[in-house]
Write an enzyme that holds these catalytic residues in place. Sequence first.
Site, PDB file in Angstrom:
ATOM      1  N   GLU A  79       0.831  -1.220   0.000  1.00 40.22           N
ATOM      2  CA  GLU A  79       0.000   0.000   0.000  1.00 40.22           C
ATOM      3  C   GLU A  79       0.857   1.259   0.000  1.00 40.22           C
ATOM      4  OE1 GLU A  79      -2.967  -0.174  -0.889  1.00 40.22           O
ATOM      5  OE2 GLU A  79      -3.326  -2.289  -0.513  1.00 40.22           O
ATOM      6  N   CYS A 119       2.414  -4.857 -10.277  1.00 36.96           N
ATOM      7  CA  CYS A 119       3.513  -5.441 -11.042  1.00 36.96           C
ATOM      8  C   CYS A 119       3.104  -6.818 -11.576  1.00 36.96           C
ATOM      9  CB  CYS A 119       4.731  -5.564 -10.118  1.00 36.96           C
ATOM     10  SG  CYS A 119       6.171  -6.320 -10.906  1.00 36.96           S
TER      11      CYS A 119
END
Length: 179
Positions: free
Chosen positions: A130, A140
């Site tokens: 976060e 990703c």
Amino acid sequence: MRRILLVRIGGVAQEVLDNLKPGLEARFYRKIDSGKGLPEPFYAYDKKRKQYLSTSILKELENLEECSTYERVLGVVDRDLFVPELNFVFGLAGRKGALFSLTRLRQEFYGLPGDQHLFERRALTEAVHELGHTYGLGHCPHPKCVMAFSNSLPDTDRKGPNFCHPCRSRLLQILPNER
């Protein structure tokens, strides 16, 4: 030196924050301070879902006066979070602040025996994820990168708390040269 504020929300134990600090400092090259904390987020409770609206809690967190002198703020709550379009979320990030929940990171939530080491690893993984978003990192495609999307707890366990090389390089480019 740039600093990140870590804020307990509700009944989260200070020990949880203390356990997160070294791992966050190592990954973000920032001093981590503990904030005063926020009360239980009853205002965010949805009776139908029996969960807490994460966007409401994040708004309260980002509006804390204490946050104004910090580069980023990370809230830690022990309530089951959601956004309207999903069944649940482990956490949520804005531009300066982020929030994550401990609830679904515990083995006990799934009727399994507790595992403190695994819980602490999961908490660090979600905290790093976060905060990574607040620094402009997206999800990703590398499944073992902390910035990979977690749709389930096995996803969180697979990726762990570390950045892949490309995400770490991008983070280092984003962070001011105060490492």
